[in-house]
Design an enzyme around this catalytic site. Structure first.
Site, PDB file in Angstrom:
ATOM      1  N   SER A   1       0.841  -1.186   0.000  1.00  0.00           N
ATOM      2  CA  SER A   1       0.000   0.000   0.000  1.00  0.00           C
ATOM      3  C   SER A   1       0.878   1.239   0.000  1.00  0.00           C
ATOM      4  CB  SER A   1      -0.899   0.001   1.239  1.00  0.00           C
ATOM      5  OG  SER A   1      -1.413   1.290   1.491  1.00  0.00           O
ATOM      6  N   LYS A   2       0.390   2.295  -0.622  1.00  0.00           N
ATOM      7  CA  LYS A   2       1.155   3.550  -0.629  1.00  0.00           C
ATOM      8  C   LYS A   2       1.292   4.126   0.775  1.00  0.00           C
ATOM      9  CE  LYS A   2       0.213   4.876  -5.414  1.00  0.00           C
ATOM     10  NZ  LYS A   2      -0.340   5.904  -6.325  1.00  0.00           N
ATOM     11  N   ARG A   3       0.482   3.635   1.690  1.00  0.00           N
ATOM     12  CA  ARG A   3       0.565   4.094   3.089  1.00  0.00           C
ATOM     13  C   ARG A   3       1.477   3.211   3.927  1.00  0.00           C
ATOM     14  NH1 ARG A   3      -4.606   4.670   1.419  1.00  0.00           N
ATOM     15  NH2 ARG A   3      -5.207   2.613   2.189  1.00  0.00           N
ATOM     16  N   ASP A   4       2.063   2.190   3.308  1.00  0.00           N
ATOM     17  CA  ASP A   4       2.958   1.282   4.021  1.00  0.00           C
ATOM     18  C   ASP A   4       4.289   1.980   4.263  1.00  0.00           C
ATOM     19  OD1 ASP A   4       4.595  -0.754   4.942  1.00  0.00           O
ATOM     20  OD2 ASP A   4       3.658  -2.272   3.677  1.00  0.00           O
TER      21      ASP A   4
ATOM     22  N   GLN B   1       8.790   4.177  -1.169  1.00  0.00           N
ATOM     23  CA  GLN B   1       7.967   3.724  -2.283  1.00  0.00           C
ATOM     24  C   GLN B   1       8.082   4.537  -3.568  1.00  0.00           C
ATOM     25  OE1 GLN B   1       4.233   2.036  -1.727  1.00  0.00           O
ATOM     26  NE2 GLN B   1       4.307   2.005   0.484  1.00  0.00           N
TER      27      GLN B   1
END
Length: 491
Positions: free
Chosen positions: A252-255, A260
């Site tokens: 996830s881009k929020r990981d 990223q």
């Protein structure tokens, strides 16, 4: 067949590692087959568009060493290459589908659509459009249009059919149309949806192969329906595996466990060869056990039949290992150039660096060349050269050992009179201390290392001390011994 592929990002942020891998796979396929690479900007989602995102993504792609034969920056005979500059084409084809009865106007409001979805969820049914406006009579449509009701254009999905295609990675993939629901192809503001625009653009730009992430598999069924309704031939499809985090879940881009964005790797002092090498290995494998492949070698070896079906786990440790390999192969001046901005930002060098600063930086880079994983790491590794940190608990125990003071005192006396301050001269001084004190190995070297660097591990100690300089080493040994007592050799 003439090979034409495309990378078609939305300008909604930085270039993500997943997008970069997609661009790379398309580029490798095109270059290996002697085909053409197209860059297309899909900018129909105006609400999520970020100012300057297109330029940053282009810069990041070029930093990776990728280029393209057609695109918004260089033009081409199949342009324009931004979706919002192609609205007339989408509008004419949508009108054609309306005239042929393959699409229809939908007057449902957002509130009504949400109520339909909520009712389906309540019944345990997968939410999809109910088909309410599909069955409006011509008179009802005229009445709603006369009222000025805004409308979207929905595609009339044929009932009871199976949409199948041969994916070049996954093999035969099938979807039942009864599970799709009539989908919007033009929004109420006249802007096409992704699935309609991408099918139109891929056909009009004569794209032969669509290589993209596995998350687009379900979109393919929708796009194939559009292709069929418009009488377009379909391209080949290859859906590459998802990129997973270390827990095996989709990244996830929020990981926050993974850096990223390509721009971040560039800013951290990674080199493009390493990032490209690593991205290529995310879901694809070369013949044999090779780990290090240049861009030219990747072009020679890449093939879709060696792209795997299962998810590819993003391993930051392996990327750092690859980058360290490429850094060690960099010429001294190139590596110094990579590291200088980070040393300045950390306050270890002046801006601009003086000649003395530059010499110190060269020696620091030389000292840590074999340990450096990325350029921004150097201030952390070498910061103690400028300011002595407090030792960790292990270091404190070493310094508290009775033999530690004996080693420090003897070494202080030996280097105070040292005629040659060089790694060889310092090494010889350690040899003499061994003879005079009987201390060897850890008992001799560890107290000196901790007292002078604050650390229990690091590069070869004579090289470290040589870089610090005699006066700094003597000063730090005095600090360790304590200002209240006189060390041997002092008056």
């Amino acid at each position: 067949m003439r090979i034409r592929v495309r990378y078609a990002p939305s300008p909604t942020g930085h270039l993500h590692i997943g997008g970069a891998r997609t661009a790379l796979f398309n580029w490798l396929f095109a270059r290996q087959k002697g085909g053409q690479m197209v860059l297309r900007i899909e900018d129909t989602d105006r609400s999520r568009e970020v100012a300057g995102a297109e330029e940053k993504m282009v810069d990041a792609l070029r930093w990776l060493g990728l280029d393209w034969d057609e695109g918004p920056d260089i033009g081409g005979k199949f342009g324009p290459y931004r979706s919002m500059e192609r609205l007339d084409l989408y509008r004419s084809l949508a009108n054609r589908l309306l005239e042929e009865g393959r699409a229809y106007p939908c007057y449902c409001t957002p509130e009504e659509l949400e109520a339909q979805r909520e009712e389906m969820r309540r019944r345990g049914v997968m939410p999809r459009y109910s088909g309410r406006c599909r069955h409006l009579t011509a008179a009802e449509r005229r009445r709603l249009a006369a009222e000025g009701r805004p409308f979207t254009v929905r595609f009339r999905v044929p009932e009871g059919q199976t949409v199948s295609f041969e994916d070049l990675v996954h093999g035969t993939v099938s979807f039942e149309t009864d599970g799709i629901g009539d989908f919007v192809i033009v929004k109420s503001d006249g802007i096409p949806t992704y699935n309609f625009a991408v099918a139109v653009d891929d056909h009009s730009m004569q794209i032969s192969h669509v290589i993209r992430g596995e998350e687009h598999l379900s979109n393919t069924a929708i796009q194939l329906l559009v292709y069929d309704a418009l009488g377009f031939p379909t391209p080949g499809f290859a859906h590459v595996p998802l990129i997973l985090n270390e827990s095996g879940k989709k990244l996830s881009k929020r990981d926050e466990s993974v850096v990223q964005f390509v721009e971040q790797y560039r800013d951290l002092g990674y080199v493009p060869e390493a990032v490209v090498n690593y991205l290529a290995l995310l879901g694809w494998s070369p013949v044999g056990e090779r780990e290090f492949l240049s861009l030219e070698e990747l072009v020679q070896e890449f093939s879709l039949d060696r792209v795997g079906k299962s998810g590819a786990v993003f391993d930051p440790v392996k990327l750092r290992w690859l980058n360290a390999h490429y850094l060690r192969g960099r010429p001294d001046e190139e590596l110094l150039k990579l590291c200088l901005p980070h040393l300045v930002a950390a306050g270890l060098l002046a801006e601009p660096p003086s000649a003395e600063d530059l010499e110190w930086a060269r020696r620091a880079v030389e000292l840590y060349r074999d340990q450096l994983e990325y350029a921004a790491q150097l201030p952390e590794l070498a910061g103690w050269l400028k300011s002595l940190p407090d030792p960790d608990p292990e270091g404190e125990r070493i310094l508290e050992d009775p033999s530690a003071r004996k080693a420090a005192d003897a070494f202080y006396q030996e280097i105070s009179a040292l005629s040659q301050w060089t790694p060889d001269g310092i090494h010889a001084a350690f040899k003499r201390v061994q003879k005079t004190t009987g201390l060897r190995g850890r008992q001799l070297f560890m107290p000196i290392r901790v007292a002078v660097t604050g650390r229990t591990h690091g590069p070869e100690l004579p090289k470290v001390l040589n870089l610090l300089g005699r006066e700094v080493v003597l000063g730090r040994l005095r600090e360790y011994a304590g200002r209240s007592r006189t060390l041997p050799g002092e008056n």
